[in-house]
Design an enzyme around this catalytic site. Structure first.
Site, PDB file in Angstrom:
ATOM      1  N   ASP A 263      30.316   4.360  18.474  1.00 36.05           N
ATOM      2  CA  ASP A 263      29.086   3.714  18.005  1.00 36.05           C
ATOM      3  C   ASP A 263      28.691   2.687  19.059  1.00 36.05           C
ATOM      4  O   ASP A 263      29.425   1.722  19.288  1.00 36.05           O
ATOM      5  CB  ASP A 263      29.324   3.024  16.654  1.00 36.05           C
ATOM      6  CG  ASP A 263      28.039   2.456  16.048  1.00 36.05           C
ATOM      7  OD1 ASP A 263      27.154   2.033  16.820  1.00 36.05           O
ATOM      8  OD2 ASP A 263      27.928   2.427  14.806  1.00 36.05           O
TER       9      ASP A 263
ATOM     10  N   CYS B 125      27.607  14.549   6.303  1.00 33.84           N
ATOM     11  CA  CYS B 125      26.940  14.109   5.075  1.00 33.84           C
ATOM     12  C   CYS B 125      25.839  13.097   5.423  1.00 33.84           C
ATOM     13  O   CYS B 125      25.457  12.280   4.578  1.00 33.84           O
ATOM     14  CB  CYS B 125      27.939  13.479   4.103  1.00 33.84           C
ATOM     15  SG  CYS B 125      29.159  14.635   3.469  1.00 33.84           S
TER      16      CYS B 125
ATOM     17  N   GLU C 103      15.608  21.951   4.587  1.00 34.60           N
ATOM     18  CA  GLU C 103      15.993  21.791   3.188  1.00 34.60           C
ATOM     19  C   GLU C 103      14.768  21.978   2.297  1.00 34.60           C
ATOM     20  O   GLU C 103      13.674  21.561   2.675  1.00 34.60           O
ATOM     21  CB  GLU C 103      16.607  20.392   2.965  1.00 34.60           C
ATOM     22  CG  GLU C 103      17.939  20.205   3.677  1.00 34.60           C
ATOM     23  CD  GLU C 103      18.583  18.848   3.369  1.00 34.60           C
ATOM     24  OE1 GLU C 103      17.994  18.080   2.576  1.00 34.60           O
ATOM     25  OE2 GLU C 103      19.655  18.565   3.916  1.00 34.60           O
TER      26      GLU C 103
ATOM     27  N   HIS D 107      22.778  18.426  -0.539  1.00 35.27           N
ATOM     28  CA  HIS D 107      22.355  17.042  -0.272  1.00 35.27           C
ATOM     29  C   HIS D 107      22.705  16.135  -1.457  1.00 35.27           C
ATOM     30  O   HIS D 107      21.860  15.455  -2.035  1.00 35.27           O
ATOM     31  CB  HIS D 107      20.858  16.971   0.024  1.00 35.27           C
ATOM     32  CG  HIS D 107      20.491  15.803   0.902  1.00 35.27           C
ATOM     33  ND1 HIS D 107      19.539  15.873   1.889  1.00 35.27           N
ATOM     34  CD2 HIS D 107      20.946  14.520   0.930  1.00 35.27           C
ATOM     35  CE1 HIS D 107      19.424  14.697   2.487  1.00 35.27           C
ATOM     36  NE2 HIS D 107      20.272  13.865   1.915  1.00 35.27           N
ATOM     37  N   LEU D 108      24.008  16.108  -1.773  1.00 37.73           N
ATOM     38  CA  LEU D 108      24.498  15.331  -2.918  1.00 37.73           C
ATOM     39  C   LEU D 108      25.048  13.961  -2.521  1.00 37.73           C
ATOM     40  O   LEU D 108      25.577  13.255  -3.368  1.00 37.73           O
ATOM     41  CB  LEU D 108      25.617  16.112  -3.629  1.00 37.73           C
ATOM     42  CG  LEU D 108      25.258  17.463  -4.239  1.00 37.73           C
ATOM     43  CD1 LEU D 108      26.489  18.080  -4.893  1.00 37.73           C
ATOM     44  CD2 LEU D 108      24.127  17.313  -5.254  1.00 37.73           C
ATOM     45  N   GLY D 109      24.937  13.581  -1.235  1.00 41.23           N
ATOM     46  CA  GLY D 109      25.579  12.356  -0.757  1.00 41.23           C
ATOM     47  C   GLY D 109      25.325  11.137  -1.606  1.00 41.23           C
ATOM     48  O   GLY D 109      26.218  10.326  -1.845  1.00 41.23           O
TER      49      GLY D 109
END
Length: 528
Positions: A173, A232, A263, A281-283
């Site tokens: 990062d 995710c 999506e 896409h349940l994050g």
């Protein structure tokens, strides 16, 4: 007349009640977000629009939104909102950046466990009446190395949970400082090292021009054979076709994706691949997270529509109505100075020093500092805003210093931003003239005066005869028109800086030729 809000996606009943309790007329029509024509027909009646991810707020919708003042997104991602068009129409776009971080982090850990033990396939096999115990040989997490690409709000929570599972955690990062890494218990590494060392890699970064396809075929080639990949975060961070090839060939032992380039993903190249686990896409999809972000967006929209208070706006600074006329041009200056420094900074930022001199020192410098941090972090994070910027900087261990002083030097008032990285300090200073437009007045100690346009070239070079002519000829012969040209130098023959405003993007091959000039040290395209 009471403000009127359309809720076009599913929001919790408690959030709907907040609007009503505070005197805002709210229409709860959760199916409208999926019906573009119906939304287009209705949107002109409303002052506010509360959405989740299903509603697509396109240019066409915004053009029809004659009364709309604010769009509130319950959640963090605003890919479904045309923010530039909303900004052009004076519509504020808000999100709720911190309401679902824990939920998303937990989902990433769940996906990692699922793919490591092949749980979805084993479940389907067992419920089909088979007993294929030898087929589903799994992998332990204990003692394995987890590589985080992105170690911000969500990534740091994943790191904490993974350390609890006795994994070694390494992270890539650009904004992660060594001090912050030490506090989190992770090891900061370069991207190539992360790819080669990790047993599991999980993605936790926004989708930007710099992060798109960060997991490419080349990146996969650098990974361990038998590694696992988890996404995710955002579709597009990984090259889906390359991941499919790696799964088919056994280079990757497994992959788990919650997000996809297109999506809803009804048909995807990854579907059917060996040991591929997918979710729709349940994050952020837990009852706790849904409730948190829904309540937050309702409160924020009410605060704005009833009181004019702005929080978590992606396209407008948080400034009260009373101070706006005086402060606004200085906020723009702060954002530009931050953006200038951010686009030129490629190593981890350890600190930011802000110096306010003259009249600006008596203003709301908290808003100015937040604006400067926003500009600094935006090139990599994009959805950062003046409310979230200080928190995001703190999460990354970035120290913020502010100094106020009386007028010094030739200018009545100015601000200077200094970025402190692992390798160097770089400063840029600016002021606002009587015309209300921000100006750069100094870069790295070199005096110059420049107004920043949408497309700029920043060039550092040795001060040698013929360079300006060479630059002009190179741009002119490539059809790039120069709008403004600004120069500064330390002394004759020493380091010089050139800031050129051009009328469009400079082609890559032109940039390469400019960088190849012997006395040129750096050439960077900047956007404002």
């Amino acid at each position: 007349m009471a403000p009127k809000v359309l809720i076009s996606d599913k929001l919790s009943p408690a959030a709907v009640q907040i609007f009503k309790d505070r005197g805002v007329d709210a229409d709860f029509l959760p199916e409208v977000g999926k019906d573009k024509e119906k939304l287009l027909e209705l949107i002109g009646q409303y002052d506010g629009l509360a959405i989740r991810s299903a509603t697509k707020v396109t240019e066409k919708i915004i053009a029809a939104a004659d009364r709309l003042k604010v769009i509130g997104r319950a959640g963090i991602g605003v890919d479904n909102v045309d923010i530039p068009k909303a900004t052009a129409r004076g519509i504020i776009v808000m999100n709720t950046p911190f309401g679902n971080a824990i939920t998303t982090a937990e989902h990433a850990i769940s996906m990692m466990m699922s793919v490591a033990r092949q749980i979805p396939a084993a479940d389907a096999s067992t419920q089909a009446g088979k007993w294929e115990k030898s087929r589903f040989m799994g992998r332990e997490l204990t003692g394995k190395t987890l590589g985080l690409i992105g170690c911000g709000n969500i990534g740091s929570i994943v790191a904490d949970r993974a350390i609890g599972l006795k994994m070694r955690v390494i992270a890539y990062d650009p904004f992660l400082t060594p001090e912050r890494a030490l506090a989190l218990g992770v090891e900061k590494v370069a991207l190539d090292e992360l790819l080669s060392r990790s047993d599991f890699i999980t993605l936790h970064t926004p989708l930007t021009d710099k992060t798109r396809n960060v997991i490419s075929a080349d990146a996969i080639a650098k990974m361990k054979r038998g590694a696992f990949l988890i996404n995710c975060a955002r579709g597009g961070l990984a090259d889906e076709a390359a991941v499919r090839v790696a799964l088919d060939e056994g280079k990757l032992a497994g992959a788990a994706f919650d997000v996809f380039v297109e999506e809803p993903a009804k048909d995807n190249v990854l579907f059917g691949a060996p040991n591929f686990v997918s979710t729709p896409h349940l994050g952020a999809s837990t009852s706790e997270a849904q409730e948190n972000v829904a309540l937050q967006v309702a409160e924020q929209m009410c605060d704005y529509l009833l009181d004019g208070a702005v929080r978590n706006a992606l396209n407008m600074p948080s400034i009260s109505a009373e101070e706006a006329p005086k402060l606004a041009p200085f906020v723009r200056l702060a954002e530009q100075l931050g953006s200038f420094a951010g686009q030129l900074t490629e190593t981890g930022i350890e600190g930011i020093r802000l110096e306010y001199a003259g009249a600006i020192a008596e203003m709301n410098v908290q808003a100015l500092t937040a604006a400067a941090i926003t500009g600094l972090l935006t090139p990599l994070l994009q959805t950062v805003n003046m409310v979230s910027a200080p928190t995001l900087a703190k999460e990354r261990g970035i120290r913020i210093e502010e100094t106020r002083r009386e007028k010094q030097g030739a200018y009545e008032t100015y601000m200077r931003l200094t970025v402190i990285t692992e390798r160097q300090e770089r400063s840029v200073a600016g002021t606002v003239f009587a015309d209300g437009k921000p100006r750069i007045i100094q870069v790295k100690g070199i005096n110059m005066e420049a107004e920043l346009g949408p497309h700029m070239l920043y060039i550092t070079n040795e001060d040698k005869p013929g360079f300006i002519g060479h630059l002009g000829m190179e741009l002119g012969s490539s059809g790039v028109n120069i709008a403004t040209f600004h120069l500064g130098r330390i002394a004759p023959g020493e380091d010089a800086i050139c800031l050129v405003e051009v009328d469009g993007e400079v082609p890559d091959e032109v940039m390469a030729r400019l960088r190849a000039v012997s006395h040129v040290k750096q050439v960077q395209a900047l956007k404002f």
